[in-house]
Motif scaffolding. Structure first.
Motif, PDB file in Angstrom:
ATOM      1  N   PRO A  15       0.807  -1.129   0.451  1.00 53.97           N
ATOM      2  CA  PRO A  15       0.337   0.104   0.200  1.00 53.97           C
ATOM      3  C   PRO A  15       0.799   1.196  -0.146  1.00 53.97           C
ATOM      4  O   PRO A  15       0.222   2.620  -0.698  1.00 53.97           O
ATOM      5  CB  PRO A  15      -0.576   0.134   1.135  1.00 53.97           C
ATOM      6  N   ASP A  16       1.922   1.105   1.078  1.00 52.22           N
ATOM      7  CA  ASP A  16       3.278   2.683   1.062  1.00 52.22           C
ATOM      8  C   ASP A  16       3.568   3.066  -0.655  1.00 52.22           C
ATOM      9  O   ASP A  16       3.629   4.240  -0.830  1.00 52.22           O
ATOM     10  CB  ASP A  16       3.819   2.486   1.953  1.00 52.22           C
ATOM     11  N   ARG A  17       3.596   1.684  -1.262  1.00 46.85           N
ATOM     12  CA  ARG A  17       4.153   2.080  -3.250  1.00 46.85           C
ATOM     13  C   ARG A  17       2.831   3.749  -3.668  1.00 46.85           C
ATOM     14  O   ARG A  17       2.953   3.045  -5.212  1.00 46.85           O
ATOM     15  CB  ARG A  17       4.282   1.326  -3.317  1.00 46.85           C
ATOM     16  N   ILE A  18       1.517   3.346  -3.456  1.00 44.39           N
ATOM     17  CA  ILE A  18       0.331   3.761  -3.697  1.00 44.39           C
ATOM     18  C   ILE A  18       0.935   4.949  -3.794  1.00 44.39           C
ATOM     19  O   ILE A  18       0.834   5.985  -2.525  1.00 44.39           O
ATOM     20  CB  ILE A  18      -1.213   2.944  -3.313  1.00 44.39           C
TER      21      ILE A  18
ATOM     22  N   ILE B  70       0.150  14.790  -3.335  1.00 46.08           N
ATOM     23  CA  ILE B  70       1.130  13.641  -3.583  1.00 46.08           C
ATOM     24  C   ILE B  70       1.814  13.004  -2.839  1.00 46.08           C
ATOM     25  O   ILE B  70       2.630  13.799  -2.403  1.00 46.08           O
ATOM     26  CB  ILE B  70       1.254  13.070  -5.447  1.00 46.08           C
ATOM     27  N   VAL B  71       1.419  12.162  -2.244  1.00 46.01           N
ATOM     28  CA  VAL B  71       1.955  10.862  -1.031  1.00 46.01           C
ATOM     29  C   VAL B  71       1.897   9.771  -0.911  1.00 46.01           C
ATOM     30  O   VAL B  71       0.990   9.130  -1.986  1.00 46.01           O
ATOM     31  CB  VAL B  71       0.944  11.379   0.705  1.00 46.01           C
ATOM     32  N   SER B  72       2.864   9.321   0.253  1.00 48.09           N
ATOM     33  CA  SER B  72       3.021   8.138   0.038  1.00 48.09           C
ATOM     34  C   SER B  72       1.499   7.176   0.453  1.00 48.09           C
ATOM     35  O   SER B  72       1.045   7.814   1.403  1.00 48.09           O
ATOM     36  CB  SER B  72       3.871   7.378   1.137  1.00 48.09           C
ATOM     37  N   GLY B  73       1.113   6.393  -0.402  1.00 46.75           N
ATOM     38  CA  GLY B  73      -0.132   5.749  -0.110  1.00 46.75           C
ATOM     39  C   GLY B  73      -0.481   5.684   2.233  1.00 46.75           C
ATOM     40  O   GLY B  73      -1.343   5.659   2.231  1.00 46.75           O
ATOM     41  N   ARG B  74       0.991   5.203   3.087  1.00 42.08           N
ATOM     42  CA  ARG B  74      -0.127   5.028   4.519  1.00 42.08           C
ATOM     43  C   ARG B  74       0.470   6.429   4.482  1.00 42.08           C
ATOM     44  O   ARG B  74       0.151   6.526   6.271  1.00 42.08           O
ATOM     45  CB  ARG B  74       0.694   3.921   4.464  1.00 42.08           C
ATOM     46  N   ALA B  75       0.745   7.469   4.326  1.00 45.17           N
ATOM     47  CA  ALA B  75       1.293   8.239   4.386  1.00 45.17           C
ATOM     48  C   ALA B  75      -0.024   9.572   5.011  1.00 45.17           C
ATOM     49  O   ALA B  75      -0.937   9.362   4.568  1.00 45.17           O
ATOM     50  CB  ALA B  75       2.165   9.267   3.580  1.00 45.17           C
ATOM     51  N   ARG B  76      -0.304  10.438   6.542  1.00 46.00           N
ATOM     52  CA  ARG B  76      -0.667  11.007   6.789  1.00 46.00           C
ATOM     53  C   ARG B  76      -0.769  12.324   6.769  1.00 46.00           C
ATOM     54  O   ARG B  76       0.752  12.645   7.373  1.00 46.00           O
ATOM     55  CB  ARG B  76      -1.914  10.388   7.674  1.00 46.00           C
ATOM     56  N   ILE B  77      -1.287  13.904   7.114  1.00 48.50           N
ATOM     57  CA  ILE B  77      -1.126  14.684   6.451  1.00 48.50           C
ATOM     58  C   ILE B  77      -0.712  15.457   8.270  1.00 48.50           C
ATOM     59  O   ILE B  77      -1.690  14.462   9.034  1.00 48.50           O
ATOM     60  CB  ILE B  77      -1.984  15.668   6.133  1.00 48.50           C
ATOM     61  N   ASP B  78       0.056  15.499   8.162  1.00 50.61           N
ATOM     62  CA  ASP B  78       0.659  16.646   9.788  1.00 50.61           C
ATOM     63  C   ASP B  78       0.124  17.945   9.797  1.00 50.61           C
ATOM     64  O   ASP B  78       0.989  18.610   9.124  1.00 50.61           O
ATOM     65  CB  ASP B  78       1.859  16.391  10.186  1.00 50.61           C
ATOM     66  N   ASN B  79      -1.029  17.830  10.322  1.00 53.75           N
ATOM     67  CA  ASN B  79      -1.300  19.644  10.610  1.00 53.75           C
ATOM     68  C   ASN B  79      -0.691  20.184  10.178  1.00 53.75           C
ATOM     69  O   ASN B  79      -0.978  21.448   9.723  1.00 53.75           O
ATOM     70  CB  ASN B  79      -2.729  19.519  11.807  1.00 53.75           C
ATOM     71  N   LYS B  80       0.203  20.184  11.866  1.00 51.11           N
ATOM     72  CA  LYS B  80       1.214  21.890  11.803  1.00 51.11           C
ATOM     73  C   LYS B  80       2.135  21.614  10.653  1.00 51.11           C
ATOM     74  O   LYS B  80       2.163  23.110  10.839  1.00 51.11           O
ATOM     75  CB  LYS B  80       1.829  21.143  13.345  1.00 51.11           C
ATOM     76  N   LYS B  81       2.711  20.429   9.730  1.00 49.71           N
ATOM     77  CA  LYS B  81       3.883  20.490   9.002  1.00 49.71           C
ATOM     78  C   LYS B  81       3.254  21.797   7.666  1.00 49.71           C
ATOM     79  O   LYS B  81       3.934  22.406   7.369  1.00 49.71           O
ATOM     80  CB  LYS B  81       4.511  19.584   8.786  1.00 49.71           C
TER      81      LYS B  81
END
Length: 153
Positions: free
Chosen positions: A40-43, A59-70
């Motif tokens: 999944p991370d390669r999606i 565009i992010v790696s499949g398992r990544a989640r947005i960090d609101n602070k960043k």
């Protein structure tokens, strides 16, 4: 049809004819990974936001989640995703097939560093049952991105 626009987008390039049309849905990270027989991370997940009423794709790696602070440090705004029913109007592709290719001219594209841990990734290709495998270098070139960001946890 959006997938046809994506195929035209790649015409005359090294990615011509490389769009993968699947028998099953690839509308989510897990479905895409299963259909493409990859992790999944390669999606390469396309997240649609509004920044000052301007559409932005990250565009992010499949398992990544947005960090609101960043995210706020990068874009100087709280993360505000485009509503499901408005995505196609703002971006040019419907949810499940959103990708950074053959999109509306006013859409900004940013690549998250979470993608860099992979040699190749699979972004969607304009429909809920399509993808294309590409290198990170190709992602940079074909997305015409504004650059790299670090907005994920």
């Amino acid at each position: 049809m959006a997938i046809e626009k994506v195929k035209e987008y790649f015409a005359g390039t090294e990615l011509e004819g490389k769009v993968i049309e699947l028998e099953q849905s690839s509308a989510t990270v897990d479905l895409a990974a299963e259909a493409l027989h990859t992790e999944p991370d390669r999606i390469a997940k396309s997240l649609s936001f509004l920044v000052d009423d301007r559409p932005v794709l990250v565009i992010v790696s499949g398992r990544a989640r947005i960090d609101n602070k960043k995210y706020k440090e990068q874009f100087h705004k709280k993360a505000s995703m485009i509503q499901f029913d408005d995505v196609e109007r703002y971006i040019g592709h419907a949810p499940g097939g959103v990708c950074p290719f053959a999109i509306h001219d006013d859409v900004e594209v940013w690549l998250d560093v979470s993608l860099r841990k992979h040699e190749t990734v699979f972004p969607a290709a304009g429909s809920s049952n399509s993808a294309i495998e590409m290198t990170i270098d190709q992602m940079e070139r074909f997305t015409h991105s504004k650059g790299w960001v670090d907005v994920c946890k």
